[in-house]
Design a protein around this motif. Sequence first.
Motif, mmCIF file in Angstrom:
data_model
loop_
_atom_site.group_PDB
_atom_site.id
_atom_site.type_symbol
_atom_site.label_atom_id
_atom_site.label_comp_id
_atom_site.label_asym_id
_atom_site.label_seq_id
_atom_site.Cartn_x
_atom_site.Cartn_y
_atom_site.Cartn_z
ATOM 1 N N ASN A 1 0.833 -1.206 0.000
ATOM 2 C CA ASN A 1 0.000 0.000 0.000
ATOM 3 C C ASN A 1 0.869 1.258 0.000
ATOM 4 O O ASN A 1 1.780 1.412 0.815
ATOM 5 C CB ASN A 1 -0.907 -0.006 1.231
ATOM 6 N N GLY A 2 0.607 2.162 -0.937
ATOM 7 C CA GLY A 2 1.364 3.408 -1.028
ATOM 8 C C GLY A 2 0.475 4.606 -0.763
ATOM 9 O O GLY A 2 -0.755 4.491 -0.671
ATOM 10 N N PRO A 3 1.045 5.795 -0.642
ATOM 11 C CA PRO A 3 0.251 6.994 -0.358
ATOM 12 C C PRO A 3 -0.527 7.456 -1.584
ATOM 13 O O PRO A 3 -0.153 7.172 -2.723
ATOM 14 C CB PRO A 3 1.314 8.031 0.037
ATOM 15 N N THR A 4 -1.637 8.143 -1.339
ATOM 16 C CA THR A 4 -2.384 8.770 -2.427
ATOM 17 C C THR A 4 -1.971 10.235 -2.527
ATOM 18 O O THR A 4 -1.362 10.789 -1.609
ATOM 19 C CB THR A 4 -3.897 8.684 -2.178
ATOM 20 N N THR A 5 -2.300 10.852 -3.640
ATOM 21 C CA THR A 5 -1.938 12.248 -3.853
ATOM 22 C C THR A 5 -3.190 13.101 -3.962
ATOM 23 O O THR A 5 -4.230 12.639 -4.441
ATOM 24 C CB THR A 5 -1.095 12.420 -5.134
ATOM 25 N N MET B 1 -11.006 -3.376 -4.237
ATOM 26 C CA MET B 1 -10.314 -2.346 -3.472
ATOM 27 C C MET B 1 -8.936 -2.816 -3.027
ATOM 28 O O MET B 1 -7.964 -2.051 -3.044
ATOM 29 C CB MET B 1 -11.155 -1.947 -2.263
ATOM 30 N N ALA B 2 -8.825 -4.093 -2.626
ATOM 31 C CA ALA B 2 -7.527 -4.622 -2.202
ATOM 32 C C ALA B 2 -6.541 -4.612 -3.366
ATOM 33 O O ALA B 2 -5.371 -4.242 -3.209
ATOM 34 C CB ALA B 2 -7.685 -6.042 -1.656
ATOM 35 N N GLY B 3 -7.015 -5.002 -4.544
ATOM 36 C CA GLY B 3 -6.147 -4.956 -5.723
ATOM 37 C C GLY B 3 -5.712 -3.550 -6.050
ATOM 38 O O GLY B 3 -4.556 -3.312 -6.442
ATOM 39 N N LEU B 4 -6.625 -2.600 -5.874
ATOM 40 C CA LEU B 4 -6.300 -1.196 -6.155
ATOM 41 C C LEU B 4 -5.222 -0.684 -5.205
ATOM 42 O O LEU B 4 -4.238 -0.056 -5.633
ATOM 43 C CB LEU B 4 -7.575 -0.354 -6.027
ATOM 44 N N PHE B 5 -5.369 -0.965 -3.912
ATOM 45 C CA PHE B 5 -4.372 -0.504 -2.944
ATOM 46 C C PHE B 5 -3.043 -1.240 -3.107
ATOM 47 O O PHE B 5 -1.982 -0.689 -2.808
ATOM 48 C CB PHE B 5 -4.894 -0.662 -1.517
ATOM 49 N N GLU C 1 0.346 6.192 -9.174
ATOM 50 C CA GLU C 1 -0.004 7.356 -8.367
ATOM 51 C C GLU C 1 -1.514 7.547 -8.380
ATOM 52 O O GLU C 1 -2.097 7.951 -9.377
ATOM 53 C CB GLU C 1 0.690 8.610 -8.905
ATOM 54 N N LEU C 2 -2.150 7.234 -7.250
ATOM 55 C CA LEU C 2 -3.597 7.368 -7.128
ATOM 56 C C LEU C 2 -3.948 8.721 -6.527
ATOM 57 O O LEU C 2 -3.345 9.142 -5.544
ATOM 58 C CB LEU C 2 -4.165 6.271 -6.227
ATOM 59 N N THR C 3 -4.938 9.392 -7.100
ATOM 60 C CA THR C 3 -5.456 10.589 -6.453
ATOM 61 C C THR C 3 -6.272 10.158 -5.243
ATOM 62 O O THR C 3 -6.776 9.022 -5.182
ATOM 63 C CB THR C 3 -6.346 11.393 -7.411
ATOM 64 N N SER C 4 -6.438 11.049 -4.294
ATOM 65 C CA SER C 4 -7.111 10.689 -3.051
ATOM 66 C C SER C 4 -8.576 10.331 -3.267
ATOM 67 O O SER C 4 -9.171 9.617 -2.452
ATOM 68 C CB SER C 4 -7.001 11.846 -2.053
ATOM 69 N N THR C 5 -9.180 10.814 -4.358
ATOM 70 C CA THR C 5 -10.580 10.507 -4.622
ATOM 71 C C THR C 5 -10.771 9.195 -5.369
ATOM 72 O O THR C 5 -11.880 8.667 -5.406
ATOM 73 C CB THR C 5 -11.230 11.635 -5.450
ATOM 74 N N ALA C 6 -9.721 8.645 -5.975
ATOM 75 C CA ALA C 6 -9.856 7.435 -6.786
ATOM 76 C C ALA C 6 -10.358 6.237 -5.974
ATOM 77 O O ALA C 6 -11.287 5.541 -6.411
ATOM 78 C CB ALA C 6 -8.536 7.103 -7.475
ATOM 79 N N VAL D 1 -6.471 7.863 -14.231
ATOM 80 C CA VAL D 1 -6.267 6.947 -13.106
ATOM 81 C C VAL D 1 -7.584 6.697 -12.375
ATOM 82 O O VAL D 1 -7.918 5.559 -12.018
ATOM 83 C CB VAL D 1 -5.205 7.508 -12.145
ATOM 84 N N MET D 2 -8.360 7.752 -12.155
ATOM 85 C CA MET D 2 -9.647 7.596 -11.482
ATOM 86 C C MET D 2 -10.569 6.686 -12.282
ATOM 87 O O MET D 2 -11.228 5.791 -11.737
ATOM 88 C CB MET D 2 -10.295 8.964 -11.280
ATOM 89 N N GLY D 3 -10.632 6.906 -13.605
ATOM 90 C CA GLY D 3 -11.497 6.099 -14.452
ATOM 91 C C GLY D 3 -11.066 4.650 -14.503
ATOM 92 O O GLY D 3 -11.895 3.732 -14.399
#
Length: 722
Positions: A38-42, A212-216, A223-228, A300-302
Amino acid sequence: MSTLLYRLGRASFRHRRMVLALWIAVLAALGASAAAFNGPTTSDFTMPGTESQRALDALAKQFPQAVGATGTIVVAAPEGQALASAGNRAEIQALTKEAAALPGVVAALDPFQAGAVSPDGRHALVQVQFAEPRDKLTDAQRTAYENSGKSARAAGLRVEHGGEVTGTGSEVGGTEGLGVAVAAVVLVITFGSLVAAGMTLLNALIGVGAGMAGLFALSSVVELTSTAPVLALMLGLAVGIDYSLFITSRHRQNLRDGLDPEDAAGRAVGTAGSAVVFAGATVVIALAGLSVVGIPFLSVMGLAASATVAVAVLVAITLQPALLGFAGDRVLPRKQRGTEHDPAATRPGLGFRWAYVVTRWRVPFIVAGVLLLGGLAVPAAQMRLALPDAGTAAQGTAARQAYDLISEGFGPGFNGRLAAVVTGESAEATTRAAKEAAAAIQTVKGVVAVTPPQLNASGTTALLGVIPATGPTDEATETLVHDIRTTVADIGDVSLTGQTAIGIDVSEKLVDALPVYLLLVVGLSVLLLMLVFRSVLVPIKAALGFLLTMGSAFGITVTVFQQGRLSDLFGVDTPGPLVSFLPILLIGILFGLAMDYQVFLVSRMREDFVHGDTARQATISGMGHGSRVVTAAALIMISVFGGFVFMDDPIIKSMGFALALGVAVDAFVVRMTIVPAAMSLLDARAWWLPRWLARVLPNVDIEGERLREHLDRAAPDVAAKV
């Protein structure tokens, strides 16, 4: 496709223990990966190719110490006191030294030396410069920053912490659980069985958990935005419950028709599952299509949301029939178990009665529906877009407290500082151009002040601070940015950047991309529905209905979130422009969801029409059989999306509101009122398709015609019960 899915459904039912074990193993593996990687979101919304982004990129290379995160500690003296008094001044100097010694901080400016004291002498700004950008700061550094100033507070001064450091982004909280709870109640009422409701909900939760687990797990390399993640959770829950609901409903119907459980599950996946696959594919394509806009954070969000939806589809067509195998006839209400359904003894339900009324008074219903949605869409003409700032944050948060205090003491423009970056071939040329640019910018209407230039070590890059008179999301500030750029266009290499300028550039780029994406989505809907329904007029009607849905959703969202009407009811503290990527994201998501309802209702109409019913009878039958499940599905989606309205984050709040509203309008006004009325008006012409086009289009068999033929050949006596 229906025959293939039929076989998949039967295999999953037959090998249910293995299927369940595989999904549990997948969920565990993805969960472990998420915990490990798991990494940080931006919370940065960058836009390559814009002037503001080019300036930031240049600063990162030539003036790296200027691109670190900045914090602003606001200090205010009580009424009747001045910060310049000996005691208060000593407290501020002590606070400045404390801030300069914080981990990660390279400098903190004494407001008395920097001239950052308000005209009334009661407010001061301690500017804090960090070495690292905002998204690279640790939680410990943020906490240390937010805890500074305790001594000043004890001395009677008000201390608030703002700036980039306090931008925490969107996080999943507990309010979305309210939507899931409402969805559970809707499922129990719809099915009349706790087993059926619990199994459907469990299936959806496993799917969204895996997604969600796969996404994290990928967040350390993407680089995931915080809303993704929040968007992915929102959509994954909604479609996961709905897709399982559709398959379970068809399975229950098959059981009532006397089919054995394995065959009932296979046919449910072959028919309703075909619609699920197509509906899920439309959502995935629409969301993945955000990539064509060329905006990285939106792509990225899409992609994140589309991946979660794809997992929901896979779970629905594999795990759901396996769970149906475990449930047996307990998916039926107790009084229906062991009895065969007699259609002749069934009293027409509300869906049939509504269909009779709508098809009889079709013209008034069409006119009333179009006028209603057209009227609701009118406020959309005044829609303004911007990236949110601290001024739209929930009241009581640190960022909002600091924003309001700065506006009180210095004016709103101090919250939206601009930065002019001047570059030259030599130190002399850069200094000369910087002075000329500062003088020119100072003459622009709406500029309060221009700070002296700061030069990098080589003297080839200069940074000018520009203070506007208006706030970051004010329309006048947008005009000011363009005026400044026009004014300095002939003065060497001068670029305007800063969070305010970035927000303006991002919003304008998204506005430019909106018509292109809307055309892409509408065109895609026409082609896909033409492929599924083998009709010309049905897809056109569906696309027009989608436009009505979008217009009304935009209009009501503007009314509440921008114009402030009924804002208290939805917890909107400060009305303002909509978040810039909301419209384009809303188009992509609602397109897919609108096509869900279109497919589930109209596919049954086509199924009955091709099997000999008149066009009007097929319309009534499709509405009668599909309205209950579509109503339940819409209520579930509205509940899940509506649960996010209770979050404090203004981005997520507006997204949840717009999606819940859009689903309500599309399901109940467009698909269940205007669509059957229009189908009745068109009559058999609704299914017209030119012969040449019929030869070109492949037959995807979403209604299960070929499955029926296959079963007729295999077992005519069983197929007669379908």
